[in-house]
Write a protein that holds these residues in place. Structure first.
Motif, PDB file in Angstrom:
ATOM      1  N   PRO A 122      17.875  69.969  71.829  1.00  0.00           N
ATOM      2  CA  PRO A 122      17.625  69.169  70.631  1.00  0.00           C
ATOM      3  C   PRO A 122      18.321  69.810  69.434  1.00  0.00           C
ATOM      4  CG  PRO A 122      15.657  70.393  71.264  1.00  0.00           C
ATOM      5  CD  PRO A 122      16.671  70.612  72.335  1.00  0.00           C
ATOM      6  N   ARG A 123      18.683  69.013  68.479  1.00  0.00           N
ATOM      7  CA  ARG A 123      19.324  69.526  67.286  1.00  0.00           C
ATOM      8  C   ARG A 123      18.985  68.618  66.117  1.00  0.00           C
ATOM      9  NH1 ARG A 123      25.662  68.315  68.597  1.00  0.00           N
ATOM     10  NH2 ARG A 123      25.421  66.095  68.982  1.00  0.00           N
ATOM     11  N   GLY A 124      19.223  69.139  64.929  1.00  0.00           N
ATOM     12  CA  GLY A 124      18.954  68.358  63.730  1.00  0.00           C
ATOM     13  C   GLY A 124      17.488  67.983  63.611  1.00  0.00           C
ATOM     14  N   GLU A 125      17.228  66.718  63.344  1.00  0.00           N
ATOM     15  CA  GLU A 125      15.859  66.236  63.171  1.00  0.00           C
ATOM     16  C   GLU A 125      15.018  66.372  64.436  1.00  0.00           C
ATOM     17  OE1 GLU A 125      15.383  62.562  60.472  1.00  0.00           O
ATOM     18  OE2 GLU A 125      17.413  62.427  61.291  1.00  0.00           O
ATOM     19  N   GLU A 126      15.672  66.461  65.595  1.00  0.00           N
ATOM     20  CA  GLU A 126      14.940  66.597  66.849  1.00  0.00           C
ATOM     21  C   GLU A 126      14.222  67.936  66.944  1.00  0.00           C
ATOM     22  OE1 GLU A 126      18.069  66.221  69.676  1.00  0.00           O
ATOM     23  OE2 GLU A 126      18.262  64.065  69.412  1.00  0.00           O
ATOM     24  N   LEU A 127      14.685  68.920  66.184  1.00  0.00           N
ATOM     25  CA  LEU A 127      14.060  70.235  66.214  1.00  0.00           C
ATOM     26  C   LEU A 127      12.717  70.188  65.511  1.00  0.00           C
ATOM     27  CD1 LEU A 127      17.119  72.491  65.393  1.00  0.00           C
ATOM     28  CD2 LEU A 127      15.863  72.416  67.542  1.00  0.00           C
ATOM     29  N   GLU A 128      11.770  70.840  66.107  1.00  0.00           N
ATOM     30  CA  GLU A 128      10.431  70.894  65.534  1.00  0.00           C
ATOM     31  C   GLU A 128      10.443  71.569  64.170  1.00  0.00           C
ATOM     32  OE1 GLU A 128       6.136  72.799  66.770  1.00  0.00           O
ATOM     33  OE2 GLU A 128       7.805  72.896  68.131  1.00  0.00           O
ATOM     34  N   SER A 129      11.328  72.524  63.980  1.00  0.00           N
ATOM     35  CA  SER A 129      11.374  73.302  62.744  1.00  0.00           C
ATOM     36  C   SER A 129      12.289  72.699  61.679  1.00  0.00           C
ATOM     37  CB  SER A 129      11.835  74.722  63.063  1.00  0.00           C
ATOM     38  OG  SER A 129      13.125  74.676  63.647  1.00  0.00           O
ATOM     39  N   ALA A 130      12.830  71.520  61.925  1.00  0.00           N
ATOM     40  CA  ALA A 130      13.790  70.923  60.989  1.00  0.00           C
ATOM     41  C   ALA A 130      13.155  70.693  59.619  1.00  0.00           C
ATOM     42  CB  ALA A 130      14.325  69.613  61.547  1.00  0.00           C
ATOM     43  N   LYS A 131      13.859  71.118  58.593  1.00  0.00           N
ATOM     44  CA  LYS A 131      13.389  70.919  57.224  1.00  0.00           C
ATOM     45  C   LYS A 131      14.133  69.780  56.547  1.00  0.00           C
ATOM     46  CE  LYS A 131      12.050  75.704  56.592  1.00  0.00           C
ATOM     47  NZ  LYS A 131      12.299  76.947  55.855  1.00  0.00           N
ATOM     48  N   LEU A 132      15.253  69.379  57.135  1.00  0.00           N
ATOM     49  CA  LEU A 132      16.089  68.331  56.567  1.00  0.00           C
ATOM     50  C   LEU A 132      16.202  67.159  57.533  1.00  0.00           C
ATOM     51  CD1 LEU A 132      19.017  70.572  55.258  1.00  0.00           C
ATOM     52  CD2 LEU A 132      17.166  69.577  53.895  1.00  0.00           C
ATOM     53  N   GLN A 163      20.110  78.269  49.289  1.00  0.00           N
ATOM     54  CA  GLN A 163      21.548  78.104  49.113  1.00  0.00           C
ATOM     55  C   GLN A 163      22.306  78.459  50.378  1.00  0.00           C
ATOM     56  OE1 GLN A 163      23.789  81.042  48.865  1.00  0.00           O
ATOM     57  NE2 GLN A 163      25.481  79.588  48.932  1.00  0.00           N
ATOM     58  N   SER A 164      21.813  79.437  51.149  1.00  0.00           N
ATOM     59  CA  SER A 164      22.526  79.848  52.371  1.00  0.00           C
ATOM     60  C   SER A 164      22.555  78.720  53.403  1.00  0.00           C
ATOM     61  CB  SER A 164      21.905  81.105  52.961  1.00  0.00           C
ATOM     62  OG  SER A 164      20.563  80.872  53.318  1.00  0.00           O
ATOM     63  N   GLU A 165      21.490  77.936  53.476  1.00  0.00           N
ATOM     64  CA  GLU A 165      21.471  76.794  54.402  1.00  0.00           C
ATOM     65  C   GLU A 165      22.436  75.713  53.931  1.00  0.00           C
ATOM     66  OE1 GLU A 165      20.564  74.201  57.581  1.00  0.00           O
ATOM     67  OE2 GLU A 165      20.385  76.360  57.333  1.00  0.00           O
ATOM     68  N   VAL A 166      22.489  75.470  52.642  1.00  0.00           N
ATOM     69  CA  VAL A 166      23.444  74.500  52.100  1.00  0.00           C
ATOM     70  C   VAL A 166      24.863  74.959  52.442  1.00  0.00           C
ATOM     71  CG1 VAL A 166      24.377  73.476  49.980  1.00  0.00           C
ATOM     72  CG2 VAL A 166      21.902  73.701  50.278  1.00  0.00           C
ATOM     73  N   SER A 167      25.123  76.248  52.277  1.00  0.00           N
ATOM     74  CA  SER A 167      26.436  76.798  52.606  1.00  0.00           C
ATOM     75  C   SER A 167      26.756  76.609  54.088  1.00  0.00           C
ATOM     76  CB  SER A 167      26.481  78.284  52.248  1.00  0.00           C
ATOM     77  OG  SER A 167      27.703  78.862  52.670  1.00  0.00           O
ATOM     78  N   GLY A 205      30.069  73.819  58.199  1.00  0.00           N
ATOM     79  CA  GLY A 205      30.031  73.281  59.559  1.00  0.00           C
ATOM     80  C   GLY A 205      29.300  74.167  60.549  1.00  0.00           C
ATOM     81  N   LYS A 206      28.553  75.142  60.060  1.00  0.00           N
ATOM     82  CA  LYS A 206      27.786  76.030  60.951  1.00  0.00           C
ATOM     83  C   LYS A 206      26.497  75.346  61.401  1.00  0.00           C
ATOM     84  CE  LYS A 206      30.384  79.685  60.886  1.00  0.00           C
ATOM     85  NZ  LYS A 206      31.050  80.123  62.077  1.00  0.00           N
ATOM     86  N   ASN A 207      25.917  74.548  60.552  1.00  0.00           N
ATOM     87  CA  ASN A 207      24.703  73.796  60.876  1.00  0.00           C
ATOM     88  C   ASN A 207      24.946  72.312  60.604  1.00  0.00           C
ATOM     89  OD1 ASN A 207      23.602  76.313  61.294  1.00  0.00           O
ATOM     90  ND2 ASN A 207      22.255  76.254  59.519  1.00  0.00           N
ATOM     91  N   TRP A 208      24.330  71.467  61.375  1.00  0.00           N
ATOM     92  CA  TRP A 208      24.380  70.013  61.203  1.00  0.00           C
ATOM     93  C   TRP A 208      25.803  69.442  61.351  1.00  0.00           C
ATOM     94  CZ3 TRP A 208      20.067  66.907  60.673  1.00  0.00           C
ATOM     95  CH2 TRP A 208      18.849  67.545  60.421  1.00  0.00           C
ATOM     96  N   ALA A 209      26.671  70.132  62.059  1.00  0.00           N
ATOM     97  CA  ALA A 209      28.046  69.637  62.229  1.00  0.00           C
ATOM     98  C   ALA A 209      28.078  68.311  62.967  1.00  0.00           C
ATOM     99  CB  ALA A 209      28.879  70.680  62.969  1.00  0.00           C
ATOM    100  N   HIS A 210      27.075  68.055  63.801  1.00  0.00           N
ATOM    101  CA  HIS A 210      27.031  66.769  64.536  1.00  0.00           C
ATOM    102  C   HIS A 210      26.805  65.606  63.579  1.00  0.00           C
ATOM    103  CE1 HIS A 210      22.801  67.911  64.172  1.00  0.00           C
ATOM    104  NE2 HIS A 210      22.485  66.661  64.421  1.00  0.00           N
ATOM    105  N   VAL A 211      26.343  65.870  62.357  1.00  0.00           N
ATOM    106  CA  VAL A 211      26.134  64.835  61.347  1.00  0.00           C
ATOM    107  C   VAL A 211      27.316  64.789  60.380  1.00  0.00           C
ATOM    108  CG1 VAL A 211      24.693  64.105  59.404  1.00  0.00           C
ATOM    109  CG2 VAL A 211      23.627  64.960  61.501  1.00  0.00           C
TER     110      VAL A 211
END
Length: 190
Positions: free
Chosen positions: A133-143, A172-176, A181-187
């Motif tokens: 799972p990735r993105g919103e599918e993750l239980e810990s997703a904040k976005l 800010q580190s998550e936004v970076s 493209g380190k996180n949420w690249a599938h979006v």
């Protein structure tokens, strides 16, 4: 039929009784390699029998269904059919995987596997997913997906990462990481 030496394999055939014994021993948990040592066939042939690709008219194992024990029939099963269905019901109502797992003898990763169709799919009917799972599918997703698209849009509009992060439940580190493209690249496609 027991084999005496590797040469004894040549020319010998399995009987119906041999095939039924092979299936029974595999279902009891013996490895295919261990069973193959006692019959004039290879470990690969044992696998074909257990998958219903050979001798299915004798074993009753349909080719599209694995012949190995699964679900409650597996020796190491921790859940019952009714427990699995309860897990699915609770997860589908929006309950977090970790909260559901606390009430069953499994961890949240096993609950996630059930909900992805990677485990117990023969009971749940959930088709196997595309992987982790990735993105919103993750239980810990904040976005959410829309949050991520908004973050990229605002950054491309000239806002700083720090000012964008103030409006979302991330730093800010998550936004970076999103913008690189380190996180949420599938979006983002970055």
């Amino acid at each position: 039929m027991k084999k005496d030496s590797p040469k004894s394999k040549r020319g010998q055939k399995l009987t119906t009784a041999d095939v039924l014994e092979i299936v029974e021993r595999c279902r009891r948990g013996e490895t295919q390699a261990a069973v193959a040592r006692d019959f004039p066939i290879s470990e690969q042939m044992i696998g074909r029998i257990m998958r219903g690709l050979n001798w299915s008219e004798v074993t009753g194992i349909e080719p599209h269904r694995p012949g190995y024990a699964r679900g409650e029939d597996a020796a190491n099963a921790k859940l019952t059919r009714s427990q699995v269905l309860e897990i699915v019901r609770r997860c589908e109502t929006g309950e977090r995987f970790s909260a559901v797992a606390r009430d069953f003898p499994v961890g949240k990763s096993q609950v996630a596997r059930i909900m992805r169709g990677a485990a117990w799919a023969h009971v749940t009917g959930i088709e196997r997913g595309r992987g982790r799972p990735r993105g919103e599918e993750l239980e810990s997703a904040k976005l959410t997906r829309s949050d991520v698209v908004e973050i990229v849009r605002r950054y491309n509009g000239g806002e700083t990462q720090t000012s964008i992060a103030r409006d979302f439940p991330v730093g800010q580190s998550e936004v970076s990481a999103i913008l690189r493209g380190k996180n949420w690249a599938h979006v983002t496609g970055i």
